[in-house]
Design a protein around this motif. Structure first.
Motif: not given
Length: 144
Positions: A63-68, A98-102
């Motif tokens: 997963v791209p670091q941008y998401n984290f 954004a955390c729900m996506d992860l």
């Protein structure tokens, strides 16, 4: 469209292509002429492709670091509430979008095979099949 307009359209299209061809060939013959436009307006041919579009850094599970980073930024200033509704379960409320996506990646599983996250609302997730270590890892990630 009435058919009597068809000849004018055909003539306009053929005329434009012949003029465009003449201009293009003239510019090819006289490349130093200032009014001729180069094909590459962006001029990307002179730069290596890796310099134009650098590869994004990736985090866990590709997963791209941008998401984290986005999840981390959205966690600032809020409190994620955690509770244990049953054996091997954990519920987290007030989770940023954004955390729900992860939620799957935050459980430590790239394949979704271990703890199973189930959304219970737009800012709520329930994990089932958790061990104590899984719960500690997710709690630390969400700051709950």
């Amino acid at each position: 469209m009435p058919l009597f307009f068809l000849p004018e359209i055909v003539i306009a299209v053929l005329g434009a292509s012949s003029v465009g061809g003449e201009v293009a060939s003239w510019c090819y013959d006289y490349p130093d002429y200032s009014d001729c436009v180069e094909r590459s307006v962006l001029d990307i041919d002179s730069k290596p492709k890796y310099m134009l579009f650098p590869r994004q850094a990736t985090g866990s599970c590709g997963v791209p670091q941008y998401n984290f980073d986005l999840c981390h930024d959205q966690l600032q200033g809020i409190t994620v509430m955690s509770s244990i509704p049953g054996q091997g379960q954990a519920q987290f409320d007030n989770v940023p979008p954004a955390c729900m996506d992860l939620v799957t990646v935050l459980s430590g599983s790239c394949t979704g095979s271990s703890p199973r996250p189930t959304p219970c609302g737009s800012a709520c997730v329930v994990y089932s099949g958790l061990t104590d270590d899984d719960f500690a890892r997710i709690s630390k990630a969400l700051g709950g």
